[in-house]
Design a protein around this motif. Structure first.
Motif, PDB file in Angstrom:
ATOM      1  N   GLY A  42      -6.698 -38.902 124.162  1.00 54.65           N
ATOM      2  CA  GLY A  42      -7.295 -38.823 122.838  1.00 54.65           C
ATOM      3  C   GLY A  42      -8.778 -38.531 122.808  1.00 54.65           C
ATOM      4  N   CYS A  43      -9.363 -38.171 123.956  1.00 54.72           N
ATOM      5  CA  CYS A  43     -10.820 -37.942 123.996  1.00 54.72           C
ATOM      6  C   CYS A  43     -11.200 -36.500 123.672  1.00 54.72           C
ATOM      7  CB  CYS A  43     -11.391 -38.327 125.363  1.00 54.72           C
ATOM      8  SG  CYS A  43     -10.852 -37.251 126.703  1.00 54.72           S
ATOM      9  N   LEU A 186      -9.129 -17.845 146.939  1.00 53.58           N
ATOM     10  CA  LEU A 186      -9.066 -16.707 146.026  1.00 53.58           C
ATOM     11  C   LEU A 186     -10.302 -16.585 145.137  1.00 53.58           C
ATOM     12  CD1 LEU A 186      -5.317 -16.952 144.885  1.00 53.58           C
ATOM     13  CD2 LEU A 186      -6.292 -15.595 146.748  1.00 53.58           C
ATOM     14  N   GLY A 187     -11.193 -17.567 145.206  1.00 52.58           N
ATOM     15  CA  GLY A 187     -12.398 -17.534 144.378  1.00 52.58           C
ATOM     16  C   GLY A 187     -12.096 -17.647 142.898  1.00 52.58           C
ATOM     17  N   LEU A 188     -11.051 -18.405 142.557  1.00 47.27           N
ATOM     18  CA  LEU A 188     -10.630 -18.534 141.164  1.00 47.27           C
ATOM     19  C   LEU A 188     -11.583 -19.430 140.375  1.00 47.27           C
ATOM     20  CD1 LEU A 188      -6.836 -19.243 141.767  1.00 47.27           C
ATOM     21  CD2 LEU A 188      -7.847 -17.055 141.116  1.00 47.27           C
ATOM     22  N   THR A 189     -11.653 -19.173 139.079  1.00 46.79           N
ATOM     23  CA  THR A 189     -12.301 -20.107 138.162  1.00 46.79           C
ATOM     24  C   THR A 189     -11.188 -20.918 137.522  1.00 46.79           C
ATOM     25  OG1 THR A 189     -14.031 -18.481 137.713  1.00 46.79           O
ATOM     26  CG2 THR A 189     -13.859 -20.356 136.202  1.00 46.79           C
ATOM     27  N   VAL A 190     -11.211 -22.228 137.724  1.00 47.85           N
ATOM     28  CA  VAL A 190     -10.141 -23.097 137.254  1.00 47.85           C
ATOM     29  C   VAL A 190     -10.723 -24.183 136.364  1.00 47.85           C
ATOM     30  CG1 VAL A 190      -8.447 -24.845 137.952  1.00 47.85           C
ATOM     31  CG2 VAL A 190      -8.614 -22.705 139.223  1.00 47.85           C
ATOM     32  N   ILE A 191     -10.078 -24.408 135.218  1.00 47.39           N
ATOM     33  CA  ILE A 191     -10.390 -25.571 134.383  1.00 47.39           C
ATOM     34  C   ILE A 191      -9.157 -26.462 134.395  1.00 47.39           C
ATOM     35  CG2 ILE A 191     -11.063 -26.438 132.133  1.00 47.39           C
ATOM     36  CD1 ILE A 191     -12.414 -23.836 131.559  1.00 47.39           C
ATOM     37  N   TYR A 192      -9.361 -27.690 134.804  1.00 44.41           N
ATOM     38  CA  TYR A 192      -8.267 -28.608 135.102  1.00 44.41           C
ATOM     39  C   TYR A 192      -8.435 -29.868 134.254  1.00 44.41           C
ATOM     40  CZ  TYR A 192      -5.146 -31.262 138.284  1.00 44.41           C
ATOM     41  OH  TYR A 192      -4.126 -31.993 138.840  1.00 44.41           O
ATOM     42  N   VAL A 193      -7.411 -30.226 133.501  1.00 37.54           N
ATOM     43  CA  VAL A 193      -7.468 -31.425 132.656  1.00 37.54           C
ATOM     44  C   VAL A 193      -6.734 -32.573 133.332  1.00 37.54           C
ATOM     45  CG1 VAL A 193      -6.547 -32.451 130.541  1.00 37.54           C
ATOM     46  CG2 VAL A 193      -7.779 -30.298 130.433  1.00 37.54           C
ATOM     47  N   THR A 194      -7.370 -33.743 133.384  1.00 29.97           N
ATOM     48  CA  THR A 194      -6.721 -34.926 133.943  1.00 29.97           C
ATOM     49  C   THR A 194      -7.383 -36.182 133.390  1.00 29.97           C
ATOM     50  OG1 THR A 194      -6.040 -36.039 135.996  1.00 29.97           O
ATOM     51  CG2 THR A 194      -8.230 -35.065 135.964  1.00 29.97           C
ATOM     52  N   HIS A 195      -6.654 -37.301 133.462  1.00 28.07           N
ATOM     53  CA  HIS A 195      -7.253 -38.603 133.160  1.00 28.07           C
ATOM     54  C   HIS A 195      -7.391 -39.412 134.449  1.00 28.07           C
ATOM     55  CE1 HIS A 195      -2.854 -39.276 133.059  1.00 28.07           C
ATOM     56  NE2 HIS A 195      -3.164 -40.422 133.621  1.00 28.07           N
ATOM     57  N   TYR A 206     -17.384 -29.395 139.634  1.00 37.09           N
ATOM     58  CA  TYR A 206     -18.085 -30.087 138.555  1.00 37.09           C
ATOM     59  C   TYR A 206     -17.065 -30.825 137.698  1.00 37.09           C
ATOM     60  CZ  TYR A 206     -22.168 -27.260 139.728  1.00 37.09           C
ATOM     61  OH  TYR A 206     -23.208 -26.675 140.399  1.00 37.09           O
ATOM     62  N   ILE A 207     -17.508 -31.937 137.104  1.00 36.92           N
ATOM     63  CA  ILE A 207     -16.660 -32.741 136.231  1.00 36.92           C
ATOM     64  C   ILE A 207     -17.322 -32.842 134.860  1.00 36.92           C
ATOM     65  CG2 ILE A 207     -15.666 -35.037 135.840  1.00 36.92           C
ATOM     66  CD1 ILE A 207     -15.650 -35.425 138.883  1.00 36.92           C
ATOM     67  N   VAL A 208     -16.511 -32.665 133.814  1.00 34.55           N
ATOM     68  CA  VAL A 208     -16.962 -32.880 132.441  1.00 34.55           C
ATOM     69  C   VAL A 208     -16.308 -34.166 131.955  1.00 34.55           C
ATOM     70  CG1 VAL A 208     -17.137 -31.914 130.120  1.00 34.55           C
ATOM     71  CG2 VAL A 208     -17.001 -30.376 132.096  1.00 34.55           C
ATOM     72  N   VAL A 209     -17.123 -35.195 131.699  1.00 38.93           N
ATOM     73  CA  VAL A 209     -16.584 -36.478 131.243  1.00 38.93           C
ATOM     74  C   VAL A 209     -16.639 -36.523 129.721  1.00 38.93           C
ATOM     75  CG1 VAL A 209     -16.711 -38.985 131.388  1.00 38.93           C
ATOM     76  CG2 VAL A 209     -17.389 -37.593 133.349  1.00 38.93           C
ATOM     77  N   PHE A 210     -15.467 -36.689 129.096  1.00 42.20           N
ATOM     78  CA  PHE A 210     -15.358 -36.711 127.639  1.00 42.20           C
ATOM     79  C   PHE A 210     -15.350 -38.148 127.122  1.00 42.20           C
ATOM     80  CE2 PHE A 210     -14.031 -32.473 128.527  1.00 42.20           C
ATOM     81  CZ  PHE A 210     -14.252 -31.739 127.371  1.00 42.20           C
ATOM     82  N   ASN A 211     -15.971 -38.332 125.967  1.00 40.17           N
ATOM     83  CA  ASN A 211     -15.994 -39.632 125.303  1.00 40.17           C
ATOM     84  C   ASN A 211     -15.898 -39.408 123.804  1.00 40.17           C
ATOM     85  OD1 ASN A 211     -16.372 -42.255 124.471  1.00 40.17           O
ATOM     86  ND2 ASN A 211     -18.527 -42.363 125.056  1.00 40.17           N
ATOM     87  N   LYS A 212     -14.719 -39.687 123.233  1.00 42.34           N
ATOM     88  CA  LYS A 212     -14.500 -39.582 121.791  1.00 42.34           C
ATOM     89  C   LYS A 212     -14.919 -38.229 121.214  1.00 42.34           C
ATOM     90  CE  LYS A 212     -14.970 -44.565 121.155  1.00 42.34           C
ATOM     91  NZ  LYS A 212     -15.755 -45.673 120.527  1.00 42.34           N
ATOM     92  N   GLY A 213     -14.472 -37.160 121.876  1.00 38.86           N
ATOM     93  CA  GLY A 213     -14.693 -35.822 121.347  1.00 38.86           C
ATOM     94  C   GLY A 213     -16.009 -35.178 121.723  1.00 38.86           C
ATOM     95  N   ALA A 214     -16.836 -35.868 122.483  1.00 39.40           N
ATOM     96  CA  ALA A 214     -18.124 -35.324 122.916  1.00 39.40           C
ATOM     97  C   ALA A 214     -18.215 -35.385 124.431  1.00 39.40           C
ATOM     98  CB  ALA A 214     -19.269 -36.105 122.284  1.00 39.40           C
ATOM     99  N   ILE A 215     -19.141 -34.617 124.998  1.00 41.05           N
ATOM    100  CA  ILE A 215     -19.362 -34.626 126.448  1.00 41.05           C
ATOM    101  C   ILE A 215     -20.432 -35.661 126.778  1.00 41.05           C
ATOM    102  CG2 ILE A 215     -20.197 -33.294 128.423  1.00 41.05           C
ATOM    103  CD1 ILE A 215     -19.034 -30.796 127.097  1.00 41.05           C
ATOM    104  N   ASP A 216     -20.064 -36.665 127.567  1.00 45.23           N
ATOM    105  CA  ASP A 216     -21.029 -37.686 127.973  1.00 45.23           C
ATOM    106  C   ASP A 216     -21.846 -37.225 129.175  1.00 45.23           C
ATOM    107  OD1 ASP A 216     -20.786 -39.777 126.133  1.00 45.23           O
ATOM    108  OD2 ASP A 216     -20.730 -41.268 127.727  1.00 45.23           O
TER     109      ASP A 216
END
Length: 359
Positions: A42-43, A186-195, A206-216
């Motif tokens: 739900g983030c 392969l030098g791919l650009t990958v965006i991976y979603v996980t909890h 790199y990691i993008v940490v989400f908090n209630k709809g925003a990037i912390d």
């Protein structure tokens, strides 16, 4: 000259009814990187992934892919193949036909389809399984088919929505290694979603940490783990001990803070701009604490061991300090040594991280 920024999100917002799911998302992603969107359910992480893919239309902001504004483009014209949590394979189609589906939609020549499908199958180690159907394959093999279906499109970016969540723990680890190796080769650009924090830390550039709809926070796994910018990030990634402190001295990147009932002080580095008298949090990971006599200048704390848990490579101790705050200490490679009762804890100053309370 080709820009190194493959994906550029500018002030992206998404609203469902009264729920503001994405709040002013600004993010730039470089080519050839493995980026993980991490956060609890739900983030907003999956909503953002689907907005990049074109399954959702953003209510405000811009989505740029390869220097092209794609807000009004449908998914099949964005070049963002997606691997879903449930794989979404066609049960009535063979492995070959499942992988070739996107190329068939594009009406590519038969010879080209054959060549590209065979190459994609070889990349994910499925050669020889062309005529099998999804129900005849293991979960790990189905995951590879879904990955090959994305690879065959030769797209600049691949999106993965918790693709390993249906696998058992051992297979998850194996496929995780395979996926990261494939991305790097392969030098791919990958965006991976996980909890899953461990998944994010072990796979990502790199990691993008989400908090209630925003990037912390957006940073490397090392930065996210050892230099969290907010208490939320520090608490969400792994396990962290927190203690309140007050800044006594601040010069450049060095700060002296006072903490604990005894009023002890410790001098540590901080990238934050701190003000004398400011209240802050000190955070220290359980593995950074030692149950032993502290050395001069170290962070120190006393406590009483309430319980412990043997976890194989470590013993996890649960303590309470003099004001009733709870602590966790992980003791590694201690053989048959077992601590009990009243103890002293300490940590080297470079293991102590300061977080501003305003964050």
């Amino acid at each position: 000259m080709e820009s190194n920024i493959l994906l550029d999100l500018k002030n992206v917002n998404k609203v469902f009814g009264n729920n503001h799911v994405l709040k002013d998302i600004n993010l730039q992603i470089e080519r050839g990187k493995f980026i993980t969107f991490l956060g609890p359910s739900g983030c907003g992480k999956t909503t953002l992934l689907r907005s990049i893919a074109g399954f959702y239309t953003v209510d405000k902001g811009e989505v740029w892919i390869d220097d092209k504004l794609v807000n009004d483009l449908p998914p099949y014209k964005r070049g963002t193949p997606m691997v879903f949590q449930e794989y979404a394979l066609f049960p009535h189609m063979t492995v070959f036909d499942n992988i070739a589906y996107g190329l068939d939609i594009q009406k590519r020549p038969e010879g080209e389809v054959q060549q590209r499908v065979e190459a994609a199958m070889a990349q994910v180690k499925l050669t020889g399984l062309e005529e099998r159907y999804p129900h005849e394959m293991s979960g790990g093999q189905q995951q590879r088919v879904a990955m090959a279906r994305a690879l065959v499109m030769n797209s600049p970016i691949i999106l993965l929505d918790e693709p390993l969540s249906n696998l058992d723990a051992k297979l998850r680890e194996e496929v995780r290694v395979e996926l990261r190796t494939l991305q790097q080769e392969l030098g791919l650009t990958v965006i991976y979603v996980t909890h899953d924090q461990l998944e994010a830390l072990s796979m990502s550039d790199y990691i993008v940490v989400f908090n209630k709809g925003a990037i912390d926070q957006y940073g490397t796994p090392h930065e996210i783990y050892y230099e969290p910018r907010t208490q939320y990030v520090a608490d969400f990634i792994g396990t962290t001990n927190f203690i309140d402190a007050v800044v006594e001295k601040s010069e450049g990147e060095m700060a002296t803070v006072r903490y604990g009932q005894a009023g002890d002080t410790v001098t540590v580095t901080s990238k934050e701009r701190l003000i004398v008298g400011e209240e802050v949090h000190l955070c220290v990971r359980p593995e950074s604490l030692r149950i032993r006599q502290p050395e001069a200048g170290e962070f120190k704390m006393t406590g009483i061991i309430k319980s412990s848990m043997f976890l194989g490579e470590k013993e996890r101790y649960f303590l309470v300090d003099e004001v009733g705050s709870e602590w966790i200490v992980d003791a590694y490679d201690i053989g048959k040594t077992h601590f009990e009762g009243f103890v002293q804890m300490s940590a080297a100053t470079d293991k102590i991280h300061i977080i501003k309370k305003s964050n």
